[in-house]
Design a protein around this motif. Sequence first.
Motif, mmCIF file in Angstrom:
data_model
loop_
_atom_site.group_PDB
_atom_site.id
_atom_site.type_symbol
_atom_site.label_atom_id
_atom_site.label_comp_id
_atom_site.label_asym_id
_atom_site.label_seq_id
_atom_site.Cartn_x
_atom_site.Cartn_y
_atom_site.Cartn_z
ATOM 1 N N VAL A 176 0.536 -1.191 0.122
ATOM 2 C CA VAL A 176 0.446 0.001 0.261
ATOM 3 C C VAL A 176 0.763 0.783 0.269
ATOM 4 O O VAL A 176 1.710 1.115 0.825
ATOM 5 N N PHE A 177 0.859 1.806 -0.998
ATOM 6 C CA PHE A 177 1.650 3.747 -0.884
ATOM 7 C C PHE A 177 1.101 3.991 -0.035
ATOM 8 O O PHE A 177 0.313 4.799 0.468
ATOM 9 N N LYS A 178 1.879 5.201 0.374
ATOM 10 C CA LYS A 178 1.946 6.204 1.692
ATOM 11 C C LYS A 178 0.998 7.596 0.171
ATOM 12 O O LYS A 178 0.666 8.002 1.234
ATOM 13 N N ASP A 179 1.420 7.253 -0.507
ATOM 14 C CA ASP A 179 0.492 8.726 -0.904
ATOM 15 C C ASP A 179 0.908 8.297 -2.574
ATOM 16 O O ASP A 179 1.212 7.470 -3.016
ATOM 17 N N ALA A 189 2.231 10.469 -4.713
ATOM 18 C CA ALA A 189 3.088 10.484 -5.587
ATOM 19 C C ALA A 189 4.084 9.248 -5.048
ATOM 20 O O ALA A 189 5.138 9.042 -6.339
ATOM 21 N N GLU A 190 4.348 8.616 -4.015
ATOM 22 C CA GLU A 190 5.104 7.474 -4.104
ATOM 23 C C GLU A 190 4.749 6.358 -5.586
ATOM 24 O O GLU A 190 5.114 5.402 -5.506
ATOM 25 N N GLU A 191 3.190 6.871 -5.346
ATOM 26 C CA GLU A 191 2.694 5.184 -6.376
ATOM 27 C C GLU A 191 3.845 6.107 -7.648
ATOM 28 O O GLU A 191 3.827 5.325 -8.924
ATOM 29 N N ILE A 192 3.002 7.004 -7.863
ATOM 30 C CA ILE A 192 4.059 7.595 -9.283
ATOM 31 C C ILE A 192 5.477 7.620 -9.385
ATOM 32 O O ILE A 192 5.833 7.001 -10.784
ATOM 33 N N ARG A 193 6.065 7.763 -8.716
ATOM 34 C CA ARG A 193 7.477 7.245 -8.630
ATOM 35 C C ARG A 193 7.930 6.663 -8.508
ATOM 36 O O ARG A 193 8.106 5.944 -9.594
ATOM 37 N N TYR A 194 7.063 5.070 -8.050
ATOM 38 C CA TYR A 194 7.387 3.582 -8.505
ATOM 39 C C TYR A 194 7.176 2.892 -9.787
ATOM 40 O O TYR A 194 8.310 2.810 -9.870
ATOM 41 N N TYR A 195 5.734 3.910 -10.321
ATOM 42 C CA TYR A 195 6.018 2.537 -11.186
ATOM 43 C C TYR A 195 6.008 3.738 -12.538
ATOM 44 O O TYR A 195 6.265 3.221 -13.918
ATOM 45 N N LYS A 196 6.821 5.072 -12.489
ATOM 46 C CA LYS A 196 7.037 6.174 -13.508
ATOM 47 C C LYS A 196 8.929 6.047 -13.753
ATOM 48 O O LYS A 196 9.526 5.783 -14.470
ATOM 49 N N ILE A 197 9.334 5.637 -12.523
ATOM 50 C CA ILE A 197 10.563 5.847 -12.183
ATOM 51 C C ILE A 197 11.820 3.918 -11.599
ATOM 52 O O ILE A 197 12.588 3.410 -12.344
ATOM 53 N N GLU A 198 11.201 3.606 -10.352
ATOM 54 C CA GLU A 198 11.722 2.577 -10.444
ATOM 55 C C GLU A 198 11.221 1.324 -10.290
ATOM 56 O O GLU A 198 12.302 0.430 -11.329
ATOM 57 N N LYS A 199 9.861 1.192 -11.222
ATOM 58 C CA LYS A 199 9.621 -0.108 -11.394
ATOM 59 C C LYS A 199 10.066 -0.346 -13.443
ATOM 60 O O LYS A 199 11.431 -0.863 -13.409
ATOM 61 N N PRO A 200 10.048 0.784 -14.293
ATOM 62 C CA PRO A 200 11.014 0.646 -15.142
ATOM 63 C C PRO A 200 12.726 0.674 -15.126
ATOM 64 O O PRO A 200 13.633 -0.809 -15.750
ATOM 65 N N GLU A 201 13.231 0.682 -14.050
ATOM 66 C CA GLU A 201 14.406 1.039 -13.810
ATOM 67 C C GLU A 201 14.811 -0.898 -13.514
ATOM 68 O O GLU A 201 15.758 -1.660 -13.934
ATOM 69 N N PHE A 202 13.701 -1.809 -12.702
ATOM 70 C CA PHE A 202 13.828 -2.749 -12.813
ATOM 71 C C PHE A 202 13.794 -3.699 -13.742
ATOM 72 O O PHE A 202 14.557 -5.533 -13.973
#
Length: 99
Positions: free
Chosen positions: A8-11, A13-26
């Motif tokens: 469960v994302f905190k907010d 902004a955290e969810e957007i950061r995950y799907y936009k930046i972190e997940k593509p890197e993985f």
Amino acid sequence: MEAECTYVFKDQAEEIRYYKIEKPEFIKYGVFIHRVYEMHKEEPIGFRETKIEFLENEMTKLRNFQNEHRIFIGIILLMKQVEILNFSLVDQLKWISLQ
């Protein structure tokens, strides 16, 4: 992937950061590691010359891929440099065509 479904994302902004930046890197590294694994799986058993020829053919495939997709790769690199990730793809292409 199970952790991704249950976290469960905190907010927002955290969810957007995950799907936009972190997940593509993985995913990027996962695709790379999978391709290296497939290449090693296909590697011929034999003399050194046979293996060198195989690796040279693999390098040729990579160069051909880069040449065929150089415009797309250039767009991605430019997006990272200019940090225009908030634009839609159409807006990005229009912006690039003006340069």
